[in-house]
Design an enzyme around this catalytic site. Structure first.
Site, PDB file in Angstrom:
ATOM      1  CG  HIS A  67      -2.263   0.607   0.943  1.00 31.24           C
ATOM      2  ND1 HIS A  67      -2.438   1.700   0.116  1.00 31.24           N
ATOM      3  CD2 HIS A  67      -3.506   0.280   1.373  1.00 31.24           C
ATOM      4  CE1 HIS A  67      -3.720   2.014   0.058  1.00 31.24           C
ATOM      5  NE2 HIS A  67      -4.398   1.167   0.809  1.00 31.24           N
ATOM      6  NE  ARG A  68       6.127   0.120   2.145  1.00 31.99           N
ATOM      7  CZ  ARG A  68       7.329  -0.431   2.357  1.00 31.99           C
ATOM      8  NH1 ARG A  68       8.142   0.088   3.282  1.00 31.99           N
ATOM      9  NH2 ARG A  68       7.709  -1.491   1.673  1.00 31.99           N
TER      10      ARG A  68
END
Length: 425
Positions: free
Chosen positions: A398-399
């Site tokens: 998700h980064r």
């Protein structure tokens, strides 16, 4: 002044490595940049090069032995310098035996002679007594054999002068892994109240590879924010195209080859997803390099196929097959395990219908591929029909990937896999 060759740090977090093969002998002249030794890390074999021109004055760690990162493994005499002068000029201990540069030098004395010289006590290969012959194997090989329950006397060595090397053990490990393990029962003395028997168990010592997998995946799950997206792909047309391709005598394409190609095409369609996280920036790639998970004895390796978007399908299939074969034989190089933005893990051949995989850092995602099975589907007309469906799960970092971007990537993959001809033009 002599130059000390030290054990390099070849893998992140590695504290030691093992010498697999010396490519030179004491007294050989070498040039800067020339490969002089093959070093075995937890997952690969890496060639280490000489840092200067000179002559090999001494080898301090024999093939098969391990050494800590940074410790001396050899001494190089510079031009105009004798081996004795080089050794006196550096602060390292001389080798126990002058003939440890090549395992074959020690082993060769045992060939055709009834008087076998004793090997050096700490750094030479140790002969294993077998029926009517003496079999040489390095300490590393003996340790692996002991951990896996392999009797070295049953192995025909393929190394120099018949020495048992690691690849010989790998050929034996598959049947050994499949065979039932005899588990001893340990009884405990009866207490005053009742008799008790300890539970049966068998401790399997951790290998370096197992420890590396545990360390990296535990790090991934605790530091990388995973999220997951699932999609069903109709693959009847894909299987039909594959069958037509494989009708030729020289080209055999697997479903996994087509999956890798479809993921590369999807990353080309959604270039924002072809990226990884670094401490300072999101690194976006212009080419598509994809890692392919390969099950090997005792663990898992993920060799990286570079430039997938440029490869014809036949070339891609050959590269994947070569990497997988060398991974199972323990012959991958370190650089072949590095790079890439995504990985593919396929358990469909085991009948697994659906699963989610753990991201292998620094990759931004991994596509978990299940088995293609016959399932009921609803056609656009509303009619019920049977189709071959394959479920895939995208694990995303998700980064790097927000939900919408990951969804676009997965949708692009489904379009490509359901329209296979689009990958071939």
């Amino acid at each position: 002044m002599g130059v000390v060759v030290r054990m390099p740090q070849l893998a992140a977090g590695g504290n030691e490595a093992a010498i697999q093969t010396w490519l030179i002998d004491v007294g050989d002249e070498v040039a800067a940049g020339q490969a002089i030794v093959e070093i075995e890390t937890e997952k690969a074999v890496v060639e280490h090069e000489a840092e200067a021109d000179g002559t090999i004055a001494a080898v301090l760690v024999a093939a098969g032995e391990s050494a800590a990162v940074g410790s001396p493994i050899a001494v190089l005499a510079l031009a105009g310098e004798s081996a004795e002068e080089a050794m006196r000029s550096v602060d390292v201990a001389a080798p126990t035996s002058p003939s440890v540069a090549q395992d074959g030098m020690t082993e060769g004395a045992a060939q055709g002679s009834t008087a076998v010289p004793e090997p050096a006590p700490t750094i030479a290969p140790v002969p294993v007594a077998t029926a009517g012959r003496r079999l040489f194997a390095s300490p590393l090989v003996r340790r692996i054999a002991r951990e896996r329950g392999i009797d070295l006397s049953t192995i025909a060595g393929s190394g120099p002068n018949g020495r048992v090397v690691r690849r010989d053990l790998e050929a034996e490990v598959a049947p050994a892994d499949d065979a039932p393990v005899a588990v001893p029962m340990t009884s405990v003395a009866a207490s005053a109240r009742s008799d008790a028997v300890a539970p049966a168990y068998n401790d399997i010592p951790h290998t370096g590879m197992r420890r590396a997998i545990a360390r990296r995946l535990a790090e991934s799950k605790t530091t990388v924010p995973h999220f997951y997206l699932v999609a069903d792909c109709r693959v009847d047309e894909l299987l039909a195209v594959r069958a037509r391709i494989n009708e030729g005598p020289d080209l055999k394409i697997s479903v996994n080859d087509l999956v890798v190609k479809a993921l590369a095409a999807a990353l080309h369609d959604v270039p924002e997803a072809n990226a990884i996280w670094t401490d300072d920036a999101t690194r976006r790639f212009t080419g598509v390099d994809i890692a392919v998970a390969v099950a090997v004895p005792g663990g898992l390796l993920t060799p990286v196929v570079t430039g997938v978007e440029r490869m014809p399908l036949g070339e891609l299939s050959g590269v994947v097959r070569d990497l997988a074969e060398r991974a199972r034989g323990g012959r991958l190089k370190q650089h072949e395990l590095e790079g890439g933005s995504f990985a593919v893990s396929n358990l469909g051949m085991y009948g697994t219908r659906e699963f989610s995989a753990i991201i292998n850092p620094p990759h931004a995602g991994i596509l978990a591929v299940g088995a293609a099975t016959q399932r009921p589907v609803v056609e656009a007309s509303g009619e019920l029909a049977a189709a071959t469906v394959m479920t895939v799960t995208l694990s995303a970092d998700h980064r790097v990937l927000d939900g919408a971007l990951a969804a676009q990537l997965l949708a692009a993959f489904v379009r490509r896999i359901e329209n296979p001809l689009s990958m071939l033009v």
